[in-house]
Scaffold this active site. Structure first.
Site, PDB file in Angstrom:
ATOM      1  N   ASP A   1       0.823  -1.203   0.000  1.00 49.78           N
ATOM      2  CA  ASP A   1       0.000   0.000   0.000  1.00 49.78           C
ATOM      3  C   ASP A   1       0.860   1.256   0.000  1.00 49.78           C
ATOM      4  O   ASP A   1       2.008   1.255   0.459  1.00 49.78           O
ATOM      5  CB  ASP A   1      -0.912   0.032   1.237  1.00 49.78           C
ATOM      6  CG  ASP A   1      -1.805  -1.187   1.302  1.00 49.78           C
ATOM      7  OD1 ASP A   1      -2.175  -1.699   0.233  1.00 49.78           O
ATOM      8  OD2 ASP A   1      -2.125  -1.611   2.426  1.00 49.78           O
ATOM      9  N   TYR A   2       0.281   2.338  -0.460  1.00 46.81           N
ATOM     10  CA  TYR A   2       0.930   3.656  -0.499  1.00 46.81           C
ATOM     11  C   TYR A   2       1.519   4.026   0.863  1.00 46.81           C
ATOM     12  O   TYR A   2       2.638   4.525   0.960  1.00 46.81           O
ATOM     13  CB  TYR A   2      -0.113   4.695  -0.933  1.00 46.81           C
ATOM     14  CG  TYR A   2       0.381   6.116  -1.014  1.00 46.81           C
ATOM     15  CD1 TYR A   2       1.187   6.541  -2.075  1.00 46.81           C
ATOM     16  CD2 TYR A   2       0.020   7.051  -0.040  1.00 46.81           C
ATOM     17  CE1 TYR A   2       1.619   7.853  -2.159  1.00 46.81           C
ATOM     18  CE2 TYR A   2       0.450   8.367  -0.113  1.00 46.81           C
ATOM     19  CZ  TYR A   2       1.250   8.761  -1.179  1.00 46.81           C
ATOM     20  OH  TYR A   2       1.686  10.071  -1.251  1.00 46.81           O
TER      21      TYR A   2
END
Length: 242
Positions: A105-106
């Site tokens: 994830d970011y």
């Protein structure tokens, strides 16, 4: 001497796409070999001697390369981003078309693998190949033992029940209301670890992937990378098929 291999495997190893997607492109008539459209999956070629064109682009034989990156937070697990944000390939200077194996994830940091070998990537990402990934999560609150057991046994999420996880509470701070928990899973669903902790009422505040199988981040800082050694690539293949 020609060394013949299945067309879909050659396309995957050239880093264009996975073998499964390559098969689809062949069936759709989007692959040309030596000037002829090929739609048979059994076709064999030698890229050193045969001209292969995929969706109008000639295939060039590339030596497979494999990288381990310590992804910082605030980085997209992709080769480009329409919003202009930093992506994982920005950290590795190479003229080859590399792409991430899976995703982080970011807002998650840690170990991610990149390669130009689509066949290898597909092998590692296949759901039936149970390679454990270990994460360190800082979560809100102090989970009860019964909550930890839920994670260990598998927990119901909106996309189905998770496989059993390995979970260890490293430390808890009742005054600050936080806990540090190590969790190992072999699945790769979207935001899975975060959703698992949300399901037991302890949202993740910070998340880092520390291990991918036997690989770790030893000696690396956020943003650093290294090339995988041949024996590491071989061992990953063995892990995936055992």
């Amino acid at each position: 001497m020609k060394v013949l291999e299945r067309l879909q495997k050659v396309i995957a190893q050239a880093g264009v796409t996975s073998r499964r997607k390559a098969e689809q492109l062949i069936l759709e008539g989007k692959v040309i070999v030596n000037g002829n459209k090929v739609t048979e999956l059994g076709t064999k070629v030698d890229l050193q001697h045969d001209e292969v064109i995929v969706e109008g682009v000639p295939l060039e034989k590339e030596e497979p390369i494999y990288f381990l990156l310590y992804k910082p937070t605030g980085v997209i697990s992709s080769v480009d981003d329409e919003k202009g944000r930093k992506v994982v390939t920005d950290f590795i200077p190479t003229d080859k078309r590399i792409f991430p194996i899976g995703r982080l994830d970011y807002d998650t940091s840690g170990l991610i693998l990149l390669t130009n070998d689509g066949d290898f990537a597909n092998l590692l990402m296949h759901p039936k190949h149970e390679i454990y990934k270990t994460y360190i999560a800082k979560v809100e609150g102090v989970p009860l033992r019964e909550d930890i057991k839920k994670l260990e046994k598998g927990i119901h999420l909106e996309d189905g029940r998770t496989a059993p996880a390995k979970v260890k509470v490293s430390r808890s701070d009742k005054k600050k209301g936080t806990s540090i928990i190590e969790i190992s899973i072999h699945e790769g669903r979207n935001r899975q670890v975060r959703r698992m902790f949300e399901a037991i009422g302890h949202p993740v505040m910070k998340l880092k992937r520390e291990n991918y199988g036997f690989l770790n981040l030893k000696g690396l800082n956020a943003g650093d990378f290294r090339e995988l050694k041949p024996h590491e690539v071989k061992r990953l293949r063995e892990l995936a098929v055992t």
